[in-house]
Design an enzyme around this catalytic site. Structure first.
Site, PDB file in Angstrom:
ATOM      1  N   SER A 152     -10.683  -5.795   5.384  1.00 56.84           N
ATOM      2  CA  SER A 152      -9.901  -6.739   4.597  1.00 56.84           C
ATOM      3  C   SER A 152     -10.677  -7.157   3.359  1.00 56.84           C
ATOM      4  O   SER A 152     -11.910  -7.199   3.366  1.00 56.84           O
ATOM      5  CB  SER A 152      -9.573  -7.976   5.433  1.00 56.84           C
ATOM      6  OG  SER A 152      -8.984  -8.992   4.638  1.00 56.84           O
ATOM      7  N   TYR A 165     -12.806 -14.365  10.338  1.00 55.90           N
ATOM      8  CA  TYR A 165     -12.060 -13.143  10.021  1.00 55.90           C
ATOM      9  C   TYR A 165     -12.850 -12.263   9.049  1.00 55.90           C
ATOM     10  O   TYR A 165     -12.965 -11.045   9.234  1.00 55.90           O
ATOM     11  CB  TYR A 165     -10.716 -13.560   9.408  1.00 55.90           C
ATOM     12  CG  TYR A 165      -9.772 -12.441   9.064  1.00 55.90           C
ATOM     13  CD1 TYR A 165      -9.035 -11.795  10.042  1.00 55.90           C
ATOM     14  CD2 TYR A 165      -9.590 -12.067   7.731  1.00 55.90           C
ATOM     15  CE1 TYR A 165      -8.137 -10.795   9.717  1.00 55.90           C
ATOM     16  CE2 TYR A 165      -8.696 -11.064   7.397  1.00 55.90           C
ATOM     17  CZ  TYR A 165      -7.973 -10.427   8.382  1.00 55.90           C
ATOM     18  OH  TYR A 165      -7.096  -9.437   8.057  1.00 55.90           O
ATOM     19  N   LYS A 169     -14.233  -8.517   9.736  1.00 58.93           N
ATOM     20  CA  LYS A 169     -13.715  -7.425   8.921  1.00 58.93           C
ATOM     21  C   LYS A 169     -14.818  -6.702   8.149  1.00 58.93           C
ATOM     22  O   LYS A 169     -14.681  -5.517   7.829  1.00 58.93           O
ATOM     23  CB  LYS A 169     -12.640  -7.949   7.960  1.00 58.93           C
ATOM     24  CG  LYS A 169     -11.340  -8.315   8.663  1.00 58.93           C
ATOM     25  CD  LYS A 169     -10.809  -7.159   9.504  1.00 58.93           C
ATOM     26  CE  LYS A 169      -9.402  -7.370   9.990  1.00 58.93           C
ATOM     27  NZ  LYS A 169      -8.948  -6.258  10.863  1.00 58.93           N
TER      28      LYS A 169
END
Length: 304
Positions: A152, A165, A169
């Site tokens: 991401s 997150y 990622k």
């Protein structure tokens, strides 16, 4: 050139909705047999339901394809093993793995509970590790494999409120980099996809007119590019709204300082040379960085 996956077996995690659903449907449309994995939980990882995955399977089979659903929680290795075992019993091979399953637990780092950090790491990072581990020996034995990590921009570049997150990622990029080296001689190619799409993960984060431009199918075109026979290796493909770009980790040529000058003052004095981009290059492995610095040191000794 037409892209065809006839005879290939694919596992797509988080395939009940959004990007995973789009990936699974398009793989099946192009001939692949597909394991539609989805725990069926909410965006934050709570709950479970087979309804979404079953719907995707029905769409595939109604169109003449082959698929089955599996509700493995990717964070639990025994459940992932069972999913892969069922694929092998049914179809005898696994050619493609698209690691797409994910959850969000967004908060600023100050307000984030460590349990929420851990859970996001467990799903995104360890979920990807578990799935790769479960298919790795199969792909080595058959001398063929195509694996996609879903990274991401939040990991590659950062995003407020997503330390958990973003960390997960970026971690899958490190996983990719080493699996590339270990899988090379077995024709296992490992790449990463950095998507921008309107899905359950983003539905309340963007205006409707923007979401309408961010169709999952645009990202799927990129995902499928990374699992073809002619796929690249160790490639980070960014995709969204019809845009496609490469993200690269590069290292500058840098400088060498003799032992007597190896101090922060000397580094700061030559900072412009340290960051100069004219010699930027991608390194094939971590050993190449050591090789570069040691070469500089040896050249300095020989010139002394």
């Amino acid at each position: 050139m037409s892209v065809d996956f006839s005879g290939r077996v694919a596992i797509v995690t988080g395939a009940g909705n959004g990007l995973g659903r789009s990936h699974a449907l398009e793989l099946a449309k192009r001939g692949a047999k597909v394991v539609v994995n989805d725990l069926g939980g909410a965006r934050d990882g709570t709950g479970a339901s087979s309804a979404a995955a079953d719907e995707v399977v029905n769409l595939i089979t109604e169109a003449g394809g082959e698929a089955f659903a599996h509700g493995a929680n990717v964070a639990k290795f025994d459940e992932v093993e069972d999913m892969v075992k069922q694929a092998m019993e049914r179809w005898g091979r696994v050619d493609i793995l698209i690691n797409n399953a994910g959850i969000l637990r967004d908060k600023s780092f100050s307000k984030m509970a460590l349990a929420d950090f851990q859970l996001v790491m467990d799903v995104h990072l360890m979920g990807t590790v578990n799935c790769c581990k479960a298919v790795w020996e199969i792909m080595k034995e058959q001398q063929y494999g195509r694996i996609v990590m879903t990274t991401s921009s939040s990991g590659l570049y950062g995003n407020f409120g997503q330390t958990n997150y973003g960390a997960a990622k970026m971690a899958v990029i490190g996983l990719m980099n080493t699996l590339v080296l270990e899988g090379q001689k077995y024709d296992i190619r490992v790449n990463a996809l950095a998507p921008t799409a309107g899905t359950r993960m983003t539905e309340d984060l963007m205006p409707e007119e923007i979401l309408a431009m961010l169709k999952p199918e645009s990202v799927t075109a990129g995902a499928l590019t990374l699992v073809t026979d002619d796929a690249p290796n160790k490639f980070i493909l960014c995709a969204g709204a019809g845009g496609y770009a490469a993200s690269k980790i590069v290292e500058t040529e840098g400088i060498f300082l003799p032992e007597s000058e190896q101090n922060p003052e000397a580094v700061l004095a030559q900072w412009d040379a340290v960051v100069a981009s004219d010699g930027d290059r991608e390194l094939e492995s971590g050993a190449k960085q050591s090789e570069k610095f040691l070469t500089k040191a040896m050249q300095a000794l020989q010139g002394a």
